[in-house]
Motif scaffolding. Structure first.
Motif, PDB file in Angstrom:
ATOM      1  N   ALA A   1       0.841  -1.196   0.000  1.00 56.07           N
ATOM      2  CA  ALA A   1       0.000   0.000   0.000  1.00 56.07           C
ATOM      3  C   ALA A   1       0.878   1.249   0.000  1.00 56.07           C
TER       4      ALA A   1
ATOM      5  N   VAL B   1      -2.923   5.435   3.051  1.00 55.48           N
ATOM      6  CA  VAL B   1      -3.992   4.944   3.917  1.00 55.48           C
ATOM      7  C   VAL B   1      -4.784   6.132   4.431  1.00 55.48           C
TER       8      VAL B   1
ATOM      9  N   VAL C   1       3.439   4.331   5.559  1.00 54.26           N
ATOM     10  CA  VAL C   1       2.294   3.452   5.292  1.00 54.26           C
ATOM     11  C   VAL C   1       2.667   1.990   5.542  1.00 54.26           C
TER      12      VAL C   1
ATOM     13  N   LEU D   1     -10.337   2.236   7.895  1.00 59.25           N
ATOM     14  CA  LEU D   1      -9.107   2.537   7.174  1.00 59.25           C
ATOM     15  C   LEU D   1      -9.244   2.062   5.733  1.00 59.25           C
TER      16      LEU D   1
ATOM     17  N   LEU E   1      -7.065   1.511   2.376  1.00 55.29           N
ATOM     18  CA  LEU E   1      -5.705   1.409   1.864  1.00 55.29           C
ATOM     19  C   LEU E   1      -5.738   1.413   0.340  1.00 55.29           C
TER      20      LEU E   1
END
Length: 383
Positions: free
Chosen positions: A109, A112, A138, A179, A181
Motif C-alpha cells: 500500500a 492509507v 504506510v 481505514l 488502503l
C-alpha cells in the motif's frame, strides 16, 4: 678503362647500399586526407547516436506505439479512497472468517485514509472529523494491521476461550474508525474496526484488534502535518466581540473546541506538539453575554504555555471547586485561550475567574496558568 678499374668500381658499388627513393609528397597528403575523413565520420556517428537515443529512448521503452509508453516512475494509487458514510456496508462481524494465517491486508500500500463513520447520529457537528490521508510510514500501518491477533481478545488482551462466541460490550460510541488502503496495482482495501467487539474486518476475513494501530496512525499523521505545514501560515482566530454565557454553562454541548485532539494519540496529554501562536481574550458578563474587555495575541514564547496547559488539564489535575450540575454557578468574569500548534490545528481553553476558578469544566485553575494569563491580560479585576 682497364679491367682492374672495372673490378674496383664493382667492389665499391656492392659496398654502398642504393639511395632511397625521394618521398612521394602527393601520397602523404592523400593519407592525411583519408585519416581526417575517418575522424569526421566517427564524430558524426557519435552525435547521431546521442540524438537518436534522446529521440528514440521513449520508443525503446514504449515499443512501436506511443500510446503504450511504460511510465518510468511508480504509478499513483489506483481507485478512490471513498469513506463510508454509515456502517451499512460493513460485513456481518459474526460471520467473517477469523483465526487463519492469511494477512489481513495485502502489502505494498502507498496510502492509507482514516475515516470516522458516525454511529447513532454521530458526534456534535463541531467535533466531526474529515478524512485524514497518510502517505508516509504506510508500510508500518500495513505491518501492524497484519500483526493483529488472529481472533477476538478480551478486555485484557487475551484470546477468548475456545468455543466462546463473539463477545461485545455495550459502550455508547458515536463513531467507528475505517481505514482505506490504496495500492498502485490493485483496487483499494477497506478495513472496518469495531470498538465494542474489538475486531477489524475486511470483506473476506477478520482479526482481533489492538487499537495501538490507530494510535500509530495518529502519531504518523501528526508528524506528516508538521513536516508539510509552514509555521508562517499558522495562526489563531481573533477574539470575538461577545461570547454567549450559555456556552460557559457546565454540561453545555457547545464546549471548548479542540481540533488538536483529533490527531492526538495520548488521552492524557492535551498538547503533544509545539505551539506556534496563542490568543487570549477576557470577557466580563453582562446579562447573558460576555463582552470583550481585553485581548492579546502572541507568537514569541508561545510554546512555553504548552507545559502549563498540559499540567492544568492533565490526568492528575485537581477537579474544579465550582460545584456540580445543576448547582454550578455561571461565571461573571472569564478568559478564553486559543492555541495553534505546528500542525496548524487549534484548541480552546476556558478559564473562569469568578465566582469560582476553573479550567474548562473539570479542572482547577493552577497557579502557573493563573500567572500566565496575568502575563497575557493583566491581573483579573476583583469584585
Amino acid at each position: 678503362m682497364t679491367r682492374d678499374d672495372e673490378d674496383i668500381r664493382g667492389l665499391l658499388a656492392g659496398a654502398v647500399p642504393p639511395l632511397a627513393a625521394p618521398p612521394d609528397r602527393v601520397a602523404e597528403v592523400g593519407v592525411r586526407v583519408r585519416r581526417h575523413r575517418r575522424r569526421m565520420a566517427g564524430g558524426a556517428a557519435a552525435v547521431a547516436l546521442t540524438v537518436g537515443l534522446g529521440i528514440g529512448l521513449p520508443a525503446l521503452v514504449a515499443g512501436p506505439g506511443r500510446d503504450d509508453v511504460i511510465p518510468l516512475v511508480t504509478p499513483g494509487p489506483r481507485g478512490d479512497a471513498n469513506c463510508p458514510t454509515s456502517l451499512d456496508g460493513r460485513p456481518d462481524l459474526r460471520f467473517v472468517r477469523y483465526g487463519d494465517d492469511e494477512p489481513l491486508v495485502p502489502t505494498g500500500a502507498v496510502e492509507v485514509t482514516s475515516c470516522q463513520v458516525p454511529v447513532a447520529g454521530g458526534p456534535h457537528p463541531a467535533n466531526r472529523i474529515g478524512p485524514r490521508t497518510l502517505t508516509t510510514g504506510v508500510d508500518e500501518i500495513v505491518r501492524l494491521l497484519n500483526a493483529q491477533p488472529p481472533t477476538q481478545q478480551d478486555g485484557r488482551g487475551r484470546p477468548l476461550p475456545d468455543g466462546q462466541q463473539m463477545r461485545c460490550t455495550l459502550k455508547a460510541t458515536y463513531e467507528e474508525t475505517v481505514l482505506v488502503l490504496r495500492y498502485p496495482d490493485r483496487d483499494p482495501v477497506t478495513v472496518w474496526t469495531d470498538e465494542n467487539c474489538r475486531v477489524a474486518v475486511t470483506a473476506t476475513h477478520g482479526r482481533g484488534i489492538d487499537f495501538g494501530v490507530i494510535r500509530t496512525f495518529l502519531d504518523r499523521y501528526r508528524a506528516q502535518l508538521v513536516a508539510t505545514t509552514d509555521p508562517a501560515t499558522v495562526t489563531t482566530p481573533a477574539c470575538a466581540a461577545t461570547f454567549p454565557v450559555q456556552r460557559m454553562r457546565k454540561g453545555s454541548e457547545d464546549g471548548p473546541l479542540d481540533r488538536i485532539d483529533f490527531n492526538n494519540s495520548d488521552p492524557y496529554l492535551a498538547l503533544p506538539t509545539p505551539l506556534i501562536e496563542v490568543t487570549a481574550c477576557r470577557y466580563e458578563v453582562r446579562g447573558e453575554t460576555g463582552e470583550l474587555v481585553g485581548q492579546q495575541r502572541r507568537r514569541a514564547g508561545a510554546d512555553q504555555l504548552r507545559a502549563v496547559l498540559n499540567q492544568a488539564v492533565g490526568r492528575s489535575a485537581e477537579r474544579s471547586d465550582c460545584g456540580d450540575w445543576p448547582d454550578y454557578e455561571e461565571p461573571t468574569l472569564f478568559d478564553t485561550l486559543t492555541v495553534a500548534d505546528a500542525t496548524g490545528e487549534t484548541a480552546e481553553f476556558w478559564i473562569r475567574h469568578e465566582p469560582c476558578r476553573s479550567v474548562n469544566f473539570l479542572h482547577a485553575l493552577t497557579p502557573e496558568l493563573r500567572d500566565a494569563m496575568t502575563d497575557l491580560l493583566g491581573q483579573p479585576p476583583s469584585r
